[in-house]
Design a protein around this motif. Structure first.
Motif, PDB file in Angstrom:
ATOM      1  N   LYS A   1       0.834  -1.204   0.000  1.00  0.00           N
ATOM      2  CA  LYS A   1       0.000   0.000   0.000  1.00  0.00           C
ATOM      3  C   LYS A   1       0.870   1.256   0.000  1.00  0.00           C
ATOM      4  O   LYS A   1       0.553   2.240  -0.674  1.00  0.00           O
ATOM      5  CB  LYS A   1      -0.919   0.013   1.212  1.00  0.00           C
ATOM      6  CG  LYS A   1      -1.965  -1.071   1.195  1.00  0.00           C
ATOM      7  CD  LYS A   1      -2.772  -1.065   2.467  1.00  0.00           C
ATOM      8  CE  LYS A   1      -3.690  -2.264   2.524  1.00  0.00           C
ATOM      9  NZ  LYS A   1      -4.424  -2.337   3.787  1.00  0.00           N
TER      10      LYS A   1
ATOM     11  N   GLN B   1       3.968   1.426  -1.139  1.00  0.00           N
ATOM     12  CA  GLN B   1       4.653   1.517  -2.431  1.00  0.00           C
ATOM     13  C   GLN B   1       3.740   2.100  -3.499  1.00  0.00           C
ATOM     14  O   GLN B   1       4.191   2.846  -4.364  1.00  0.00           O
ATOM     15  CB  GLN B   1       5.141   0.141  -2.883  1.00  0.00           C
ATOM     16  CG  GLN B   1       6.384  -0.314  -2.185  1.00  0.00           C
ATOM     17  CD  GLN B   1       6.822  -1.696  -2.635  1.00  0.00           C
ATOM     18  OE1 GLN B   1       6.019  -2.481  -3.115  1.00  0.00           O
ATOM     19  NE2 GLN B   1       8.104  -1.988  -2.451  1.00  0.00           N
ATOM     20  N   LYS B   2       2.457   1.762  -3.426  1.00  0.00           N
ATOM     21  CA  LYS B   2       1.505   2.283  -4.390  1.00  0.00           C
ATOM     22  C   LYS B   2       1.397   3.803  -4.298  1.00  0.00           C
ATOM     23  O   LYS B   2       1.231   4.495  -5.299  1.00  0.00           O
ATOM     24  CB  LYS B   2       0.122   1.668  -4.163  1.00  0.00           C
ATOM     25  CG  LYS B   2      -0.887   2.016  -5.239  1.00  0.00           C
ATOM     26  CD  LYS B   2      -2.293   1.537  -4.903  1.00  0.00           C
ATOM     27  CE  LYS B   2      -2.339   0.030  -4.811  1.00  0.00           C
ATOM     28  NZ  LYS B   2      -3.715  -0.453  -4.549  1.00  0.00           N
ATOM     29  N   ASN B   3       1.550   4.329  -3.080  1.00  0.00           N
ATOM     30  CA  ASN B   3       1.470   5.776  -2.862  1.00  0.00           C
ATOM     31  C   ASN B   3       2.828   6.463  -2.937  1.00  0.00           C
ATOM     32  O   ASN B   3       2.929   7.650  -2.634  1.00  0.00           O
ATOM     33  CB  ASN B   3       0.839   6.061  -1.504  1.00  0.00           C
ATOM     34  CG  ASN B   3      -0.596   5.608  -1.431  1.00  0.00           C
ATOM     35  OD1 ASN B   3      -1.286   5.535  -2.445  1.00  0.00           O
ATOM     36  ND2 ASN B   3      -1.053   5.268  -0.249  1.00  0.00           N
ATOM     37  N   ASN B   4       3.865   5.736  -3.332  1.00  0.00           N
ATOM     38  CA  ASN B   4       5.233   6.265  -3.443  1.00  0.00           C
ATOM     39  C   ASN B   4       5.718   6.920  -2.152  1.00  0.00           C
ATOM     40  O   ASN B   4       6.267   8.016  -2.168  1.00  0.00           O
ATOM     41  CB  ASN B   4       5.332   7.253  -4.607  1.00  0.00           C
ATOM     42  CG  ASN B   4       5.159   6.581  -5.945  1.00  0.00           C
ATOM     43  OD1 ASN B   4       5.529   5.420  -6.108  1.00  0.00           O
ATOM     44  ND2 ASN B   4       4.589   7.285  -6.893  1.00  0.00           N
ATOM     45  N   GLU B   5       5.526   6.249  -1.050  1.00  0.00           N
ATOM     46  CA  GLU B   5       5.946   6.770   0.247  1.00  0.00           C
ATOM     47  C   GLU B   5       7.206   6.042   0.707  1.00  0.00           C
ATOM     48  O   GLU B   5       7.187   5.203   1.600  1.00  0.00           O
ATOM     49  CB  GLU B   5       4.823   6.611   1.260  1.00  0.00           C
ATOM     50  CG  GLU B   5       3.585   7.406   0.890  1.00  0.00           C
ATOM     51  CD  GLU B   5       2.530   7.352   1.955  1.00  0.00           C
ATOM     52  OE1 GLU B   5       2.887   7.166   3.138  1.00  0.00           O
ATOM     53  OE2 GLU B   5       1.360   7.492   1.615  1.00  0.00           O
ATOM     54  N   THR B   6       8.324   6.387   0.093  1.00  0.00           N
ATOM     55  CA  THR B   6       9.587   5.702   0.352  1.00  0.00           C
ATOM     56  C   THR B   6      10.085   5.943   1.774  1.00  0.00           C
ATOM     57  O   THR B   6      10.533   5.007   2.440  1.00  0.00           O
ATOM     58  CB  THR B   6      10.652   6.185  -0.649  1.00  0.00           C
ATOM     59  OG1 THR B   6      10.096   6.173  -1.955  1.00  0.00           O
ATOM     60  CG2 THR B   6      11.860   5.295  -0.623  1.00  0.00           C
ATOM     61  N   LYS B   7      10.009   7.171   2.251  1.00  0.00           N
ATOM     62  CA  LYS B   7      10.479   7.478   3.601  1.00  0.00           C
ATOM     63  C   LYS B   7       9.663   6.719   4.647  1.00  0.00           C
ATOM     64  O   LYS B   7      10.215   6.209   5.627  1.00  0.00           O
ATOM     65  CB  LYS B   7      10.391   8.976   3.878  1.00  0.00           C
ATOM     66  CG  LYS B   7      11.346   9.806   3.063  1.00  0.00           C
ATOM     67  CD  LYS B   7      11.167  11.283   3.362  1.00  0.00           C
ATOM     68  CE  LYS B   7      12.026  12.127   2.454  1.00  0.00           C
ATOM     69  NZ  LYS B   7      11.807  13.553   2.684  1.00  0.00           N
ATOM     70  N   THR B   8       8.367   6.629   4.422  1.00  0.00           N
ATOM     71  CA  THR B   8       7.502   5.912   5.354  1.00  0.00           C
ATOM     72  C   THR B   8       7.831   4.429   5.366  1.00  0.00           C
ATOM     73  O   THR B   8       7.814   3.792   6.428  1.00  0.00           O
ATOM     74  CB  THR B   8       6.023   6.121   4.971  1.00  0.00           C
ATOM     75  OG1 THR B   8       5.760   7.515   4.858  1.00  0.00           O
ATOM     76  CG2 THR B   8       5.097   5.528   6.009  1.00  0.00           C
TER      77      THR B   8
END
Length: 77
Positions: A21, A23-30
């Motif tokens: 989920k 990765q789908k939102n491109n939340e690399t830091k998270t």
């Protein structure tokens, strides 16, 4: 040993549930922070189940702030 295996399985399930989920939102830091906390939590839980001596965080805080407290008390005398 079986409990350690179950802890690893649960951690893997948690990772597979949340990371796609993110990765789908491109939340690399998270993803990085989530992975670090998941790893630390898993390692601590495995350590507890293996009866390893895990230091208490309060001991570190006490070690750091005791000299500061004593200095402040000495100033007030």
């Amino acid at each position: 040993m079986i409990i350690t295996f179950f802890i690893l399985i649960i951690s893997i399930v948690i990772a597979f549930a949340f990371i796609p989920k993110l990765q789908k939102n491109n939340e690399t830091k998270t993803i990085v922070i989530f992975s670090i906390f998941l790893f630390i939590g898993t390692a601590l839980n495995i350590g507890i189940t293996l009866n390893l001596k895990i230091p208490n965080p309060i001991d570190l805080i006490t070690f750091i702030f005791t000299p500061i407290r004593e200095f402040i008390v000495s100033l007030s005398k």
